[in-house]
Design a protein around this motif. Structure first.
Motif, PDB file in Angstrom:
ATOM      1  N   VAL A  38       1.044  -1.420   0.064  1.00  0.00           N
ATOM      2  CA  VAL A  38       0.013  -0.125  -0.171  1.00  0.00           C
ATOM      3  C   VAL A  38       0.731   1.323   0.076  1.00  0.00           C
ATOM      4  O   VAL A  38       0.511   2.053  -0.676  1.00  0.00           O
ATOM      5  CB  VAL A  38      -1.070  -0.056   1.300  1.00  0.00           C
ATOM      6  CG1 VAL A  38      -1.749   1.321   1.444  1.00  0.00           C
ATOM      7  CG2 VAL A  38      -1.715  -1.147   0.985  1.00  0.00           C
ATOM      8  N   HIS A  47       3.983  11.136  -0.042  1.00  0.00           N
ATOM      9  CA  HIS A  47       4.985  11.227   1.272  1.00  0.00           C
ATOM     10  C   HIS A  47       6.514  10.812   0.936  1.00  0.00           C
ATOM     11  O   HIS A  47       7.256  10.907   1.795  1.00  0.00           O
ATOM     12  CB  HIS A  47       4.487  10.399   2.538  1.00  0.00           C
ATOM     13  CG  HIS A  47       3.252  10.991   3.051  1.00  0.00           C
ATOM     14  ND1 HIS A  47       3.087  11.934   3.977  1.00  0.00           N
ATOM     15  CD2 HIS A  47       1.845  10.537   3.004  1.00  0.00           C
ATOM     16  CE1 HIS A  47       1.973  12.380   4.222  1.00  0.00           C
ATOM     17  NE2 HIS A  47       1.119  11.524   3.560  1.00  0.00           N
ATOM     18  N   LYS A  57       3.657  18.246  -2.987  1.00  0.00           N
ATOM     19  CA  LYS A  57       2.353  17.643  -2.580  1.00  0.00           C
ATOM     20  C   LYS A  57       1.725  18.294  -1.159  1.00  0.00           C
ATOM     21  O   LYS A  57       0.708  17.627  -0.920  1.00  0.00           O
ATOM     22  CB  LYS A  57       2.369  16.046  -2.516  1.00  0.00           C
ATOM     23  CG  LYS A  57       3.082  15.659  -3.803  1.00  0.00           C
ATOM     24  CD  LYS A  57       1.906  15.186  -4.631  1.00  0.00           C
ATOM     25  CE  LYS A  57       2.433  14.723  -5.944  1.00  0.00           C
ATOM     26  NZ  LYS A  57       1.747  14.664  -7.122  1.00  0.00           N
ATOM     27  N   ILE A  62       6.883  11.861   7.541  1.00  0.00           N
ATOM     28  CA  ILE A  62       6.297  11.010   8.439  1.00  0.00           C
ATOM     29  C   ILE A  62       7.512   9.815   8.971  1.00  0.00           C
ATOM     30  O   ILE A  62       7.158   8.916   9.464  1.00  0.00           O
ATOM     31  CB  ILE A  62       5.095  10.239   8.022  1.00  0.00           C
ATOM     32  CG1 ILE A  62       5.592   9.550   6.605  1.00  0.00           C
ATOM     33  CG2 ILE A  62       3.702  11.187   7.776  1.00  0.00           C
ATOM     34  CD1 ILE A  62       4.201   8.560   6.106  1.00  0.00           C
ATOM     35  N   ILE A  77      -7.095   9.640  10.470  1.00  0.00           N
ATOM     36  CA  ILE A  77      -7.487   9.967   9.174  1.00  0.00           C
ATOM     37  C   ILE A  77      -8.361   8.708   8.497  1.00  0.00           C
ATOM     38  O   ILE A  77      -9.210   9.349   7.606  1.00  0.00           O
ATOM     39  CB  ILE A  77      -6.130   9.505   8.417  1.00  0.00           C
ATOM     40  CG1 ILE A  77      -4.973  10.557   8.303  1.00  0.00           C
ATOM     41  CG2 ILE A  77      -6.238   9.193   6.953  1.00  0.00           C
ATOM     42  CD1 ILE A  77      -3.509  10.306   8.231  1.00  0.00           C
ATOM     43  N   HIS A  90      -6.578  16.822   9.574  1.00  0.00           N
ATOM     44  CA  HIS A  90      -6.031  15.845   8.474  1.00  0.00           C
ATOM     45  C   HIS A  90      -7.197  15.734   7.579  1.00  0.00           C
ATOM     46  O   HIS A  90      -7.549  14.424   7.044  1.00  0.00           O
ATOM     47  CB  HIS A  90      -5.894  14.405   9.113  1.00  0.00           C
ATOM     48  CG  HIS A  90      -4.870  14.196   9.983  1.00  0.00           C
ATOM     49  ND1 HIS A  90      -3.615  14.708   9.663  1.00  0.00           N
ATOM     50  CD2 HIS A  90      -5.002  13.874  11.289  1.00  0.00           C
ATOM     51  CE1 HIS A  90      -2.868  14.438  10.756  1.00  0.00           C
ATOM     52  NE2 HIS A  90      -3.450  14.119  11.951  1.00  0.00           N
ATOM     53  N   GLU A  91      -7.813  16.854   7.158  1.00  0.00           N
ATOM     54  CA  GLU A  91      -8.888  16.636   6.128  1.00  0.00           C
ATOM     55  C   GLU A  91      -8.264  16.388   4.794  1.00  0.00           C
ATOM     56  O   GLU A  91      -9.140  15.385   4.113  1.00  0.00           O
ATOM     57  CB  GLU A  91      -9.438  18.105   5.829  1.00  0.00           C
ATOM     58  CG  GLU A  91     -10.576  18.322   7.130  1.00  0.00           C
ATOM     59  CD  GLU A  91     -10.948  19.768   6.825  1.00  0.00           C
ATOM     60  OE1 GLU A  91     -10.778  20.765   6.182  1.00  0.00           O
ATOM     61  OE2 GLU A  91     -11.724  20.185   8.247  1.00  0.00           O
ATOM     62  N   ASN A  96      -8.122  11.682   0.892  1.00  0.00           N
ATOM     63  CA  ASN A  96      -7.370  10.681   0.135  1.00  0.00           C
ATOM     64  C   ASN A  96      -7.400   9.395   0.552  1.00  0.00           C
ATOM     65  O   ASN A  96      -7.654   8.497  -0.342  1.00  0.00           O
ATOM     66  CB  ASN A  96      -5.599  11.038   0.471  1.00  0.00           C
ATOM     67  CG  ASN A  96      -5.353  12.148   0.070  1.00  0.00           C
ATOM     68  OD1 ASN A  96      -5.871  13.026  -0.781  1.00  0.00           O
ATOM     69  ND2 ASN A  96      -4.062  12.886   0.538  1.00  0.00           N
ATOM     70  N   LEU A 100      -8.501   5.922  -1.753  1.00  0.00           N
ATOM     71  CA  LEU A 100      -7.692   4.933  -1.444  1.00  0.00           C
ATOM     72  C   LEU A 100      -8.506   3.500  -1.078  1.00  0.00           C
ATOM     73  O   LEU A 100      -8.296   2.470  -1.597  1.00  0.00           O
ATOM     74  CB  LEU A 100      -6.542   4.999  -0.596  1.00  0.00           C
ATOM     75  CG  LEU A 100      -5.462   6.198  -1.225  1.00  0.00           C
ATOM     76  CD1 LEU A 100      -4.355   6.186  -0.114  1.00  0.00           C
ATOM     77  CD2 LEU A 100      -4.989   5.817  -2.398  1.00  0.00           C
ATOM     78  N   MET A 112       0.295  -0.588   9.438  1.00  0.00           N
ATOM     79  CA  MET A 112       0.764   0.358   8.767  1.00  0.00           C
ATOM     80  C   MET A 112       1.744   1.380   9.697  1.00  0.00           C
ATOM     81  O   MET A 112       2.784   1.721   9.093  1.00  0.00           O
ATOM     82  CB  MET A 112      -0.209   1.249   8.273  1.00  0.00           C
ATOM     83  CG  MET A 112       0.053   2.328   7.013  1.00  0.00           C
ATOM     84  SD  MET A 112       1.093   1.889   6.019  1.00  0.00           S
ATOM     85  CE  MET A 112       0.210   1.759   4.416  1.00  0.00           C
TER      86      MET A 112
END
Ligand code: HEC
Length: 124
Positions: A38, A47, A57, A62, A77, A90-91, A96, A100, A112
């Motif tokens: 992913v 990222h 972007k 992170i 998120i 985290h809008e 996103n 996904l 993750m």
């Protein structure tokens, strides 16, 4: 202090690996892709390959967060809550993530967070 945090995160990582971090009541979800897949196919786009972030972007780095911070971010998120660790909403990421998920790139938050930490953290 850093050492303590590292030890605590390793315990969490071990718990995740042995499966005892899971509550017995949680339903089993099968994910189509591993966190690594992913990340490589979706997250890296914004990222960066190593979680270093991309200015163009507007995606933050992170690669300095510990597992627990990442888990909180990812939880926000995915569940649409207020950012607990950074106090951002985290809008953008929520939007996103919805796209996904629709494409089958869903993931387990704990898995993750551990993947991102173990693969990219530059302070560990
Ligand atoms: C289309 C670009 C894009 C993609 C793809 C993307 N992100 Fe993000 N991400 C962002 C942006 C922009 C932010 C900052 C704004 C926000 O939090 O909504 C962010 C924020 C985050 C944060 C919070 C960081 C912080 O310091 O607050 C985490 C964690 C994160 N993303 C993880 C992921 C993961 C995991 C994936 C893959 C499943 C992913 N992102 C895919 C653009 C993206």
């Amino acid at each position: 202090m850093k050492k303590v945090i590292l030890i605590v995160s390793s315990i969490f990582a071990l718990m995740a690996l042995s499966g005892c971090g899971d509550s017995p009541k949680s339903k089993t979800v099968t994910y189509k892709y591993t966190p690594a897949e992913v990340y490589k196919e979706t997250c890296a786009h914004c990222h960066g390959d190593k979680g270093e972030g991309k200015v163009e972007k507007k995606a933050p780095a992170i690669n300095k967060k510990i597992v627990q911070e990442l888990e909180m971010d990812l939880f926000d998120i995915k569940k649409g809550g207020l950012g607990q660790s950074t106090a951002t909403e985290h809008e953008v990421m929520e939007h996103n993530m919805q796209k996904l998920t629709d494409k089958g790139y869903d993931y387990d938050i704990n898995a993750m967070a551990n993947y991102i930490f173990n693969a990219f953290n530059i302070n560990k």
